[in-house]
Design a protein around this motif. Sequence first.
Motif, short mmCIF file in Angstrom:
data_model
loop_
_atom_site.label_atom_id
_atom_site.label_comp_id
_atom_site.label_asym_id
_atom_site.label_seq_id
_atom_site.Cartn_x
_atom_site.Cartn_y
_atom_site.Cartn_z
N ILE A 2 0.86 -1.18 0.00
CA ILE A 2 0.00 0.00 0.00
C ILE A 2 0.90 1.22 0.00
CG2 ILE A 2 -1.81 1.28 1.21
CD1 ILE A 2 -2.52 -1.35 2.64
N GLU A 3 0.57 2.20 -0.82
CA GLU A 3 1.40 3.40 -0.90
C GLU A 3 0.53 4.64 -1.03
OE1 GLU A 3 5.24 5.08 -3.46
OE2 GLU A 3 4.11 3.33 -4.17
N ASP A 46 4.17 -5.55 1.90
CA ASP A 46 3.44 -6.79 2.17
C ASP A 46 4.03 -7.48 3.40
OD1 ASP A 46 1.93 -6.32 -0.07
OD2 ASP A 46 3.01 -7.74 -1.35
N GLY A 47 3.15 -8.03 4.22
CA GLY A 47 3.58 -8.81 5.36
C GLY A 47 3.99 -8.02 6.59
N GLU A 48 3.94 -6.70 6.53
CA GLU A 48 4.35 -5.88 7.67
C GLU A 48 3.23 -5.78 8.70
OE1 GLU A 48 6.87 -1.92 7.84
OE2 GLU A 48 4.79 -1.43 7.36
N PHE A 49 3.62 -5.75 9.98
CA PHE A 49 2.69 -5.45 11.07
C PHE A 49 2.95 -4.00 11.45
CE2 PHE A 49 0.23 -7.59 14.68
CZ PHE A 49 -0.25 -6.39 15.19
N LEU A 50 2.05 -3.13 11.00
CA LEU A 50 2.19 -1.69 11.22
C LEU A 50 1.18 -1.25 12.26
CD1 LEU A 50 3.13 1.22 10.45
CD2 LEU A 50 1.36 1.18 8.69
N VAL A 51 1.66 -0.56 13.30
CA VAL A 51 0.77 0.08 14.25
C VAL A 51 0.68 1.55 13.89
CG1 VAL A 51 0.44 0.74 16.66
CG2 VAL A 51 1.23 -1.56 16.10
N VAL A 80 -2.35 0.44 -4.52
CA VAL A 80 -2.23 -0.89 -3.92
C VAL A 80 -1.61 -1.79 -4.97
CG1 VAL A 80 -3.45 -2.86 -2.96
CG2 VAL A 80 -4.20 -0.55 -2.39
N ASP A 81 -0.45 -2.36 -4.64
CA ASP A 81 0.30 -3.18 -5.60
C ASP A 81 0.55 -2.42 -6.90
OD1 ASP A 81 0.30 -5.19 -3.71
OD2 ASP A 81 -1.44 -6.19 -4.55
N ARG A 95 -7.86 -6.79 -1.94
CA ARG A 95 -6.49 -6.85 -1.43
C ARG A 95 -6.35 -6.26 -0.03
NH1 ARG A 95 -4.04 -4.17 -6.93
NH2 ARG A 95 -4.46 -5.91 -8.35
N VAL A 96 -7.19 -5.26 0.27
CA VAL A 96 -7.11 -4.58 1.57
C VAL A 96 -8.43 -4.80 2.30
CG1 VAL A 96 -6.73 -2.40 2.77
CG2 VAL A 96 -5.55 -2.85 0.60
N GLY A 97 -8.42 -5.70 3.28
CA GLY A 97 -9.61 -5.95 4.08
C GLY A 97 -9.71 -4.95 5.22
N MET A 98 -10.92 -4.51 5.53
CA MET A 98 -11.13 -3.48 6.55
C MET A 98 -12.07 -3.99 7.63
SD MET A 98 -10.20 -0.16 6.95
CE MET A 98 -10.00 0.49 5.28
#
Length: 255
Positions: A2-3, A46-51, A80-81, A95-98
Amino acid sequence: MIETRDLTHRYGPSEGRGEPETESSADPDAPASPVALRDVSLTVPDGEFLVLAGANGSGKSTLVRHFNGLLTPTTGEVLVDDDPVGDDLVAARTRVGMVFQEPRDCFVAATVARDVAFGPENLGLDRAEIDRRVERALAAVNMAGRGDERIDRLSGGEQERVAVAGALAMEPSHLVLDEPFTGLDESARASVLAHLRDLHREGTGIVLVTHDLRDVLDPADRLVILADGAVAVDGAPDAAVDALADLPVRRPERC
């Protein structure tokens, strides 16, 4: 991935709802609309755990609602991608679940399995694939075998897990949770966080939006803090935590 690139969002005429002002509705003689986000450039691999943290009104919820096109930037862009979100909203939302702060407001069916199946059904998948996704998503949040239960009879923590399962059934690369611990007791909070850790270990990217940093920094790869709609802190949790003393967020005990 995501950017966001130079993302700015101004509230439109529906104050507080996060609707962007348009040129056709703007009055050149009126005061400028309130700014919710200011030139936010952020990349979530991808795969990051971001707080994503910050005080109420700092822009956290507004920011993540741009990730899958629920809001549209006033200026700047979101990808996204590498694909602009606005070019294909279905792809972005797959791709982005909310998962929202009040999941009970978003349930569309009376029972657990039917609600979790709603997203895959709208993708036009065949029944066997829908059933596979529902079963897998419920197992991921420790709700296997409970598909026939009524959602309104579940506890708050169980409802939160059903909401997460509904997002997982879309098989997103990123799962965004907006204040998922609101209204949960300590036991339910710990349960939801444990399941997020498991999902992260299995490869799902997590974006956790919160103003309360207790317990959430240990699994995090990165901490971003917003203040007044701009990025105030962005770094590894152990390094970024030193900046928290001057920011209005609930700090972890070790701070």
